[in-house]
Design an enzyme around this catalytic site. Structure first.
Site, short mmCIF file in Angstrom:
data_model
loop_
_atom_site.label_atom_id
_atom_site.label_comp_id
_atom_site.label_asym_id
_atom_site.label_seq_id
_atom_site.Cartn_x
_atom_site.Cartn_y
_atom_site.Cartn_z
N GLU A 274 0.84 -1.21 0.00
CA GLU A 274 0.00 0.00 0.00
C GLU A 274 0.87 1.25 0.00
O GLU A 274 0.57 2.24 -0.68
CB GLU A 274 -0.93 0.02 1.21
CG GLU A 274 -1.96 -1.07 1.23
CD GLU A 274 -2.77 -1.19 -0.06
OE1 GLU A 274 -3.21 -0.16 -0.58
OE2 GLU A 274 -2.95 -2.32 -0.54
N TRP A 277 1.85 1.85 -3.45
CA TRP A 277 0.82 2.50 -4.28
C TRP A 277 0.93 4.02 -4.14
O TRP A 277 0.80 4.77 -5.10
CB TRP A 277 -0.60 2.06 -3.88
CG TRP A 277 -1.08 0.82 -4.58
CD1 TRP A 277 -1.18 -0.42 -4.04
CD2 TRP A 277 -1.53 0.73 -5.95
NE1 TRP A 277 -1.66 -1.29 -4.99
CE2 TRP A 277 -1.89 -0.61 -6.17
CE3 TRP A 277 -1.67 1.63 -7.00
CZ2 TRP A 277 -2.38 -1.07 -7.39
CZ3 TRP A 277 -2.15 1.18 -8.22
CH2 TRP A 277 -2.50 -0.15 -8.41
N TRP A 306 -21.37 11.50 -19.57
CA TRP A 306 -21.70 11.43 -18.13
C TRP A 306 -23.11 11.96 -17.88
O TRP A 306 -23.62 12.82 -18.60
CB TRP A 306 -20.69 12.24 -17.31
CG TRP A 306 -19.26 11.81 -17.48
CD1 TRP A 306 -18.25 12.52 -18.06
CD2 TRP A 306 -18.67 10.56 -17.06
NE1 TRP A 306 -17.08 11.80 -18.04
CE2 TRP A 306 -17.29 10.60 -17.43
CE3 TRP A 306 -19.16 9.42 -16.42
CZ2 TRP A 306 -16.42 9.55 -17.17
CZ3 TRP A 306 -18.28 8.38 -16.16
CH2 TRP A 306 -16.94 8.44 -16.54
N ASN A 341 -10.47 2.26 3.03
CA ASN A 341 -10.09 2.10 1.63
C ASN A 341 -11.08 1.24 0.83
O ASN A 341 -11.45 1.59 -0.29
CB ASN A 341 -8.69 1.49 1.53
CG ASN A 341 -8.26 1.33 0.08
OD1 ASN A 341 -8.21 2.31 -0.66
ND2 ASN A 341 -7.99 0.11 -0.34
N TRP A 359 -16.29 11.03 -12.73
CA TRP A 359 -15.43 10.74 -11.57
C TRP A 359 -14.86 12.00 -10.94
O TRP A 359 -14.55 12.03 -9.75
CB TRP A 359 -14.29 9.79 -11.98
CG TRP A 359 -13.46 10.25 -13.14
CD1 TRP A 359 -13.74 10.07 -14.46
CD2 TRP A 359 -12.22 10.98 -13.09
NE1 TRP A 359 -12.74 10.64 -15.24
CE2 TRP A 359 -11.80 11.20 -14.43
CE3 TRP A 359 -11.43 11.46 -12.06
CZ2 TRP A 359 -10.62 11.89 -14.75
CZ3 TRP A 359 -10.26 12.14 -12.38
CH2 TRP A 359 -9.87 12.35 -13.70
N TRP A 382 -9.48 7.62 -7.77
CA TRP A 382 -10.68 7.87 -8.58
C TRP A 382 -10.50 7.38 -10.01
O TRP A 382 -11.41 6.78 -10.59
CB TRP A 382 -11.06 9.36 -8.55
CG TRP A 382 -11.89 9.62 -7.33
CD1 TRP A 382 -11.46 10.09 -6.13
CD2 TRP A 382 -13.29 9.34 -7.17
NE1 TRP A 382 -12.49 10.12 -5.23
CE2 TRP A 382 -13.63 9.67 -5.84
CE3 TRP A 382 -14.28 8.83 -8.00
CZ2 TRP A 382 -14.92 9.51 -5.34
CZ3 TRP A 382 -15.57 8.68 -7.51
CH2 TRP A 382 -15.88 9.01 -6.20
P1 FAD Z 1 -3.34 1.92 5.33
O1 FAD Z 1 -4.14 0.84 4.72
O2 FAD Z 1 -2.81 1.73 6.67
O3 FAD Z 1 -2.13 2.22 4.31
C1 FAD Z 1 -0.94 2.89 4.73
C2 FAD Z 1 -0.70 4.11 3.89
O4 FAD Z 1 -0.46 3.76 2.54
C3 FAD Z 1 -1.87 5.06 3.85
O5 FAD Z 1 -1.90 5.88 4.98
C4 FAD Z 1 -1.61 5.82 2.56
O6 FAD Z 1 -0.67 6.83 2.73
C5 FAD Z 1 -0.99 4.75 1.67
N1 FAD Z 1 -2.02 4.11 0.83
C6 FAD Z 1 -2.80 3.06 1.16
N2 FAD Z 1 -3.57 2.70 0.12
C7 FAD Z 1 -3.28 3.55 -0.88
C8 FAD Z 1 -3.74 3.69 -2.21
N3 FAD Z 1 -4.64 2.86 -2.75
N4 FAD Z 1 -3.24 4.69 -2.95
C9 FAD Z 1 -2.30 5.53 -2.47
N5 FAD Z 1 -1.83 5.44 -1.21
C10 FAD Z 1 -2.30 4.46 -0.43
N6 FAD Z 1 -5.32 8.16 0.19
C11 FAD Z 1 -4.88 9.35 0.64
O7 FAD Z 1 -3.92 9.39 1.42
N7 FAD Z 1 -5.50 10.52 0.27
C12 FAD Z 1 -6.57 10.54 -0.57
O8 FAD Z 1 -7.08 11.62 -0.89
C13 FAD Z 1 -7.05 9.30 -1.05
N8 FAD Z 1 -8.16 9.25 -1.85
C14 FAD Z 1 -8.59 8.03 -2.33
C15 FAD Z 1 -9.69 7.99 -3.19
C16 FAD Z 1 -10.16 6.77 -3.69
C17 FAD Z 1 -11.35 6.75 -4.63
C18 FAD Z 1 -9.51 5.58 -3.32
C19 FAD Z 1 -10.00 4.25 -3.85
C20 FAD Z 1 -8.42 5.60 -2.47
C21 FAD Z 1 -7.95 6.81 -1.97
N9 FAD Z 1 -6.83 6.88 -1.09
C22 FAD Z 1 -6.38 8.09 -0.65
C23 FAD Z 1 -6.07 5.66 -0.77
C24 FAD Z 1 -6.51 4.91 0.51
O9 FAD Z 1 -7.89 4.72 0.50
C25 FAD Z 1 -6.11 5.65 1.79
O10 FAD Z 1 -4.75 6.00 1.74
C26 FAD Z 1 -6.32 4.75 3.02
O11 FAD Z 1 -7.67 4.35 3.11
C27 FAD Z 1 -5.92 5.51 4.27
O12 FAD Z 1 -6.13 4.75 5.41
P2 FAD Z 1 -4.91 4.18 6.25
O13 FAD Z 1 -3.99 5.27 6.60
O14 FAD Z 1 -5.49 3.39 7.36
O15 FAD Z 1 -4.21 3.24 5.18
#
Ligand code: FAD
Length: 470
Positions: A274, A277, A306, A341, A359, A382
């Site tokens: 993650e 990503w 859309w 997420n 989107w 997105w």
């Molecule tokens: P954890 O699951 O603990 O992951 C650790 C860290 O990894 C996160 O804090 C984050 O920095 C990074 N991370 C995790 N998943 C992703 C991912 N898919 N893409 C990029 N980084 C990731 N994340 C944001 O930080 N800001 C946003 O504005 C954002 N918008 C999103 C919009 C959509 C439609 C989707 C599907 C995902 C988005 N994410 C975003 C990614 C992800 O959902 C969040 O980072 C995550 O839910 C944050 O929770 P956590 O800190 O417990 O993550």
């Protein structure tokens, strides 16, 4: 005596801050710090009031920490980035700054601002650092020196690079000799809403403790738990990473200290995935700056016709679509500024593929609510959900919101937490409460589904097909 200026942006921490560490390396130099708020610019990009409050809290915490080290934090508030160039110049003139240190931001406007600053400061040496990522954009490329467009090969190449040598974490600076400085409360000129400090660590020390706890207690089980929103199975560190209260390198090092085989697919590997990503989307943005201008990565998807239904959009925003998992998720977002997420993927798919709404409406709405709103990750998420991005879900993959609810919140624990109007609905009916209510002759204080998923799926596939052929 030389004077060093550290310009803080989204790197609000003392530990492992490359620009700050470099500025403090010369023990004889005078070090001052600067933060410039640009409210108009941020509001144009839909900054959430809760994120503004979070930023303000972190800034004040940073100011206190810096002051204890003997580094004053100058605060300026201007409309936009153009004006901030002038501020940097004035601060440099006034304090006779010799060297300016800052950590790069990769968004297009921020990069233009930085090159404007460098051009304006003819007598000051400027030094930028790749601090918000583990490895600098441009350092993980294909054999043909191109940016990867697909995540898995990018990740594999990234892991190989990490094995060659982990990026180091730098220490917090030592105290300067001039003693502690005074502080004045920083108030941001932005609409604000209180955020929940139990969800979002209020300062750097708490963030580090949360990271340590997560890596010790939860990272190894992340793979099993991360998809279930009723469980606290993820780190909730995203807001800290977005504002740079923690660095990705700190996450990497702490993870490997607790889960030494995470790089080889062992426990903790999925959490590392993650974090990668996050790196992927940041690296991508530097190579495809058009992503910052809300352009789809796959050009033909801009031809999708859309649906401009404002009522449906409002129902989605307010959590009133009649699909419990979607509505509970949107209420979590609206009430806390954070969303799990799995739910981000479900609600994004619903907006785009059930309601056929652009989107970018969803992207904007997320930014206006999220404490962790981050252009690269949000845009990446997105575009993934809308099938417009690089390595996105194919357009014909459409989540069924009912079965997603059944899989990831089987007993409806999460749904009931956010939708108290469904409290009376039995477990087996929680994902389709109206079917049950009709059978029982009960009227629910809950909307009927605003769209028929099966029908919407057919229409969406047709709309994407038509766009592809256009
Ligand atoms: P954890 O699951 O603990 O992951 C650790 C860290 O990894 C996160 O804090 C984050 O920095 C990074 N991370 C995790 N998943 C992703 C991912 N898919 N893409 C990029 N980084 C990731 N994340 C944001 O930080 N800001 C946003 O504005 C954002 N918008 C999103 C919009 C959509 C439609 C989707 C599907 C995902 C988005 N994410 C975003 C990614 C992800 O959902 C969040 O980072 C995550 O839910 C944050 O929770 P956590 O800190 O417990 O993550």
């Amino acid at each position: 005596m030389t004077t060093h200026l550290v310009w803080f942006r989204t790197d609000l921490r003392l530990h492992d801050n490359l620009a700050l560490a470099a500025a403090c390396r010369d023990r004889q130099a005078k070090v001052i710090a600067l933060f410039i708020a640009t409210p108009q610019q941020w509001l144009q990009h839909h900054m959430a009031p809760r994120q503004a409050a979070y930023l303000q809290a972190q800034l004040n915490a940073l100011q206190t920490q810096l002051a204890q080290k003997g580094i004053p934090l100058l605060f300026h508030d201007v409309a936009d980035f153009a004006a901030s160039v002038e501020v940097v110049k004035n601060v440099c003139d006034e304090h006779q700054v010799d060297r300016l240190f800052y950590n790069y931001q990769y968004e297009i406007n921020e990069r233009q601002r930085d090159s404007g600053v460098e051009k304006t400061l003819d007598t000051v040496t400027c030094q930028g650092f790749d601090d918000s990522v583990m490895l600098a954009p441009g350092s993980v490329m294909t054999g043909n020196h191109q940016m990867y467009k697909v995540f898995t090969p990018f990740k594999n190449a990234y892991l190989r690079r990490l094995k060659e040598g982990l990026p180091e974490c730098v220490q917090a600076p030592a105290n300067r000799d001039n003693g502690a400085c005074e502080t004045t409360e920083i108030v941001l000129n932005l609409p604000q809403e209180p955020f929940d400090t139990t969800l979002f660590p209020a300062d750097e020390k708490t963030a580090i403790a949360r990271l340590r706890h997560f890596c010790q207690q939860q990272a190894a089980e992340y793979e099993e738990k991360r998809d279930f929103p009723a469980i606290e199975g993820t780190s909730r560190l995203s807001a800290c990473l977005t504002l740079g209260v923690l660095s990705a390198r700190q996450c990497l090092h702490r993870l490997l200290a607790e889960c030494p085989h995470a790089q080889d697919g062992g426990p903790g590997a999925v959490w590392l995935n993650e974090l990668l990503w996050r790196e992927f989307y940041r690296h991508l943005m530097t190579y495809y700056p058009e992503l910052c201008r809300y352009k789809p990565f796959i050009a033909w998807t801009d031809n999708v016709a859309w649906n401009n239904d404002r009522t449906a959009l409002a129902a989605w925003q307010q959590g009133k679509t009649g699909y419990p998992i979607v509505d509970a998720a949107m209420r979590q977002l609206n009430e806390t500024g954070w969303m799990h997420n799995r739910l981000r993927m479900i609600v994004a798919s619903f907006l785009v593929k059930d309601l056929l709404i652009d989107w970018r409406e969803g992207e904007r709405y997320f930014m206006s609510q999220l404490v962790d709103g981050d252009l690269a990750a949000n845009n990446g998420g997105w575009q993934w959900a809308a099938s417009t991005g690089t390595d996105a879900a194919p357009y014909f993959r459409i989540f069924n919101p009912t079965t997603q609810g059944e899989r990831f919140d089987k007993e409806g624990v999460f749904i009931r937490h956010w939708l108290s109007e469904l409290n009376a609905v039995p477990e087996k009916a929680i994902h389709e409460p109206w079917q049950w209510a009709e059978k029982e002759g009960i009227t629910l204080e809950y909307p009927r589904p605003i769209v028929n998923h099966k029908q919407a799926r057919i229409e969406t596939l047709a709309a994407y097909e038509a766009a592809r052929k256009a």
